[in-house]
Design a protein around this motif. Structure first.
Motif, PDB file in Angstrom:
ATOM      1  N   ASP A 270       0.855  -1.187   0.000  1.00  0.00           N
ATOM      2  CA  ASP A 270       0.000   0.000   0.000  1.00  0.00           C
ATOM      3  C   ASP A 270       0.892   1.239   0.000  1.00  0.00           C
ATOM      4  O   ASP A 270       1.516   1.567   1.007  1.00  0.00           O
ATOM      5  CB  ASP A 270      -0.903  -0.024   1.235  1.00  0.00           C
ATOM      6  CG  ASP A 270      -1.785   1.216   1.335  1.00  0.00           C
ATOM      7  OD1 ASP A 270      -1.801   2.030   0.382  1.00  0.00           O
ATOM      8  OD2 ASP A 270      -2.447   1.382   2.378  1.00  0.00           O
ATOM      9  N   ALA A 271       0.955   1.910  -1.143  1.00  0.00           N
ATOM     10  CA  ALA A 271       1.817   3.081  -1.281  1.00  0.00           C
ATOM     11  C   ALA A 271       1.074   4.391  -1.061  1.00  0.00           C
ATOM     12  O   ALA A 271       1.630   5.470  -1.281  1.00  0.00           O
ATOM     13  CB  ALA A 271       2.459   3.090  -2.666  1.00  0.00           C
TER      14      ALA A 271
ATOM     15  N   ILE B 242       4.885  -6.655  -7.273  1.00  0.00           N
ATOM     16  CA  ILE B 242       4.978  -5.286  -7.783  1.00  0.00           C
ATOM     17  C   ILE B 242       4.526  -5.229  -9.238  1.00  0.00           C
ATOM     18  O   ILE B 242       3.802  -4.306  -9.647  1.00  0.00           O
ATOM     19  CB  ILE B 242       6.413  -4.758  -7.618  1.00  0.00           C
ATOM     20  CG1 ILE B 242       6.685  -4.454  -6.139  1.00  0.00           C
ATOM     21  CG2 ILE B 242       6.665  -3.519  -8.477  1.00  0.00           C
ATOM     22  CD1 ILE B 242       8.119  -4.094  -5.825  1.00  0.00           C
TER      23      ILE B 242
ATOM     24  N   GLN C 270       0.667  -5.644  -9.106  1.00  0.00           N
ATOM     25  CA  GLN C 270      -0.094  -4.613  -8.407  1.00  0.00           C
ATOM     26  C   GLN C 270       0.205  -3.197  -8.894  1.00  0.00           C
ATOM     27  O   GLN C 270      -0.647  -2.317  -8.783  1.00  0.00           O
ATOM     28  CB  GLN C 270       0.159  -4.707  -6.901  1.00  0.00           C
ATOM     29  CG  GLN C 270      -0.327  -6.011  -6.295  1.00  0.00           C
ATOM     30  CD  GLN C 270      -0.053  -6.119  -4.795  1.00  0.00           C
ATOM     31  OE1 GLN C 270       0.367  -5.157  -4.156  1.00  0.00           O
ATOM     32  NE2 GLN C 270      -0.285  -7.291  -4.232  1.00  0.00           N
ATOM     33  N   ARG C 271       1.400  -2.980  -9.434  1.00  0.00           N
ATOM     34  CA  ARG C 271       1.768  -1.633  -9.861  1.00  0.00           C
ATOM     35  C   ARG C 271       1.965  -1.526 -11.371  1.00  0.00           C
ATOM     36  O   ARG C 271       2.165  -0.423 -11.905  1.00  0.00           O
ATOM     37  CB  ARG C 271       3.037  -1.153  -9.138  1.00  0.00           C
ATOM     38  CG  ARG C 271       2.862  -1.073  -7.622  1.00  0.00           C
ATOM     39  CD  ARG C 271       4.022  -0.355  -6.968  1.00  0.00           C
ATOM     40  NE  ARG C 271       4.173   1.019  -7.417  1.00  0.00           N
ATOM     41  CZ  ARG C 271       3.456   2.046  -6.970  1.00  0.00           C
ATOM     42  NH1 ARG C 271       2.513   1.840  -6.050  1.00  0.00           N
ATOM     43  NH2 ARG C 271       3.666   3.256  -7.432  1.00  0.00           N
TER      44      ARG C 271
ATOM     45  N   ALA D  59      10.397   1.048  -8.695  1.00  0.00           N
ATOM     46  CA  ALA D  59       9.009   0.593  -8.654  1.00  0.00           C
ATOM     47  C   ALA D  59       8.051   1.687  -8.202  1.00  0.00           C
ATOM     48  O   ALA D  59       6.866   1.669  -8.559  1.00  0.00           O
ATOM     49  CB  ALA D  59       8.889  -0.611  -7.722  1.00  0.00           C
ATOM     50  N   PHE D  60       8.551   2.642  -7.418  1.00  0.00           N
ATOM     51  CA  PHE D  60       7.662   3.641  -6.825  1.00  0.00           C
ATOM     52  C   PHE D  60       7.953   5.075  -7.267  1.00  0.00           C
ATOM     53  O   PHE D  60       7.116   5.957  -7.086  1.00  0.00           O
ATOM     54  CB  PHE D  60       7.760   3.561  -5.298  1.00  0.00           C
ATOM     55  CG  PHE D  60       7.250   2.274  -4.734  1.00  0.00           C
ATOM     56  CD1 PHE D  60       5.907   2.134  -4.388  1.00  0.00           C
ATOM     57  CD2 PHE D  60       8.085   1.177  -4.593  1.00  0.00           C
ATOM     58  CE1 PHE D  60       5.427   0.934  -3.888  1.00  0.00           C
ATOM     59  CE2 PHE D  60       7.619  -0.025  -4.089  1.00  0.00           C
ATOM     60  CZ  PHE D  60       6.277  -0.151  -3.742  1.00  0.00           C
TER      61      PHE D  60
END
Length: 382
Positions: free
Chosen positions: A176-177, A234, A237-238, A260-261
């Motif tokens: 959960d980012a 990742i 989900q991303r 990734a973020f």
């Protein structure tokens, strides 16, 4: 005669600045008539902060957690009037923070590096240069992401404890980012690394770097499996697949975790340092460059500090000599890569411990001997 001294850190013994000073002292002791300019270097690993601050900036000390989540104080730097933060991962999550019997690739976490990043963000920095060498971690950067506000949830929706290590990645079921600070959206993140290993596989983070962080054969396989689980999540989900990302394996896949973020740019660490410190501007009129590091080995050939120095100096026709504690690569390969010579500094049979204890003296004496030779040739050194 103008000599540019651009040495890196001799791990576990001398910082880059101390190495440059020892070389300069040795040259002066030899009676060599030369102008010397000291520019400490680093390639993203140990000494990166010192190298960036060698030409000015502010050093900031803040509380953080070491790789085993023990409280320490760690430093980051501010340059460009405070707009750019220099984060050296090794200072919060590095191997040298642990004793030899404390190395634990399954537990070690990058949480402290995330704390440094958050402190710099709170301090007003909006550009981040993050040096990834010398880390003790193989957690895919997930410990860091926890410190930045991401929540790692298990299959029951429960948040995992802070400071996850590589051994705990298998417990992640969701990332959960939403808790990441919104200021990161406008931040510019530059990954300073000279490693091009992919995230996973035989040449990836676990297999190549896990053993030096204390992982045995079985633990390497477990870390590989856990990293694969993490980055598969990742990807699902991303929507970003970093499992074979070039350079993603740096610092125990910390690089892939950042990518990734965040919108990251990966650059050669040594090239970043040399550009910041004005190395190129010092080369005109220079007769010789002296570089060095603790050990010249196969990793040196991949483009680490000494060869980055030699490559740029070679563009101006300036020869580069490297001084080292240990030489573990064929000299012909070093010469083919651009170094004029490699000079080990150990001057008598001794243990590694003794060499580390007397690294300053060994380097100074070796530089003095080099100075005698240069003095014989005088201005013809070119």
């Amino acid at each position: 005669m103008k000599i540019l001294i651009a040495a890196g850190a001799f791990k576990q013994s001398l910082t880059a600045a101390q190495a440059c000073q020892a070389i300069e002292r040795g040259l002066r002791e030899s009676g060599l008539h030369a102008e010397t300019v000291r520019l400490p270097i680093a390639d993203g690993g140990n000494g990166t902060l010192d190298a960036f601050l060698a030409t000015g900036g502010e050093r900031v000390t803040v509380p953080a957690l070491d790789p085993l989540l023990r409280p320490i104080h760690a430093e980051y730097g501010l340059i460009d009037g405070g707009r750019t933060a220099v984060i050296e991962m090794a200072l919060a999550s590095g191997l040298e923070l642990l004793a030899a019997d404390e190395l634990d690739a399954l537990r070690a976490s990058s949480y402290g590096t995330g704390e440094l990043m958050m402190a710099a963000l709170e301090g007003g920095a909006r550009r981040f240069v993050i040096g990834l060498g010398g880390s003790a971690t193989t957690d895919g950067g997930m410990g860091c992401m926890q410190a930045l506000g991401a929540r790692l949830l298990d299959k029951d929706g429960q948040e995992l404890a802070r400071g996850i290590g590589g051994g705990g990645l298998a417990d992640i079921a969701q990332i959960d980012a939403s808790g990441l600070d919104k200021r990161w959206r406008d931040a510019q993140i530059v990954i300073a690394s000279d490693v091009d290993n992919p995230t996973l596989g035989e040449n990836g983070a676990a297999h190549i770097f896990g053993p030096q962080k204390g992982a045995d054969e079985g633990q390497v396989e477990l870390l590989e499996q856990n990293l694969r689980h993490c980055f598969t999540l990742i990807a699902e989900q991303r929507g970003v697949d970093l499992r074979q990302a070039k350079g993603g394996g740096a610092a125990g896949a910390f690089a892939a975790g950042l990518m990734a973020f965040f919108d990251c740019e990966m650059q050669s660490g040594i090239d970043l340092v040399l550009a910041h410190n004005g190395f190129r501007e010092q080369l005109p009129g220079c007769a010789l460059v002296i570089t060095g590091e603790g050990k010249l080995d196969s990793q040196t050939l991949s483009g680490k500090g000494p060869l980055g120095v030699a490559r740029l100096a070679g563009e101006y026709g300036v020869p580069t000599i490297a001084m080292c504690g240990g030489l573990a690569v064929d000299e012909a390969e070093l010469r083919a890569a651009g170094l004029a010579a490699a000079l080990p500094i150990v001057d008598a049979p001794m243990s590694l411990e003794s060499a580390l204890d007397d690294a300053d003296g060994l380097l100074q004496r070796a530089a003095r001997r080099l100075g005698y030779v240069l003095g014989l040739r005088g201005e013809e050194v070119k």
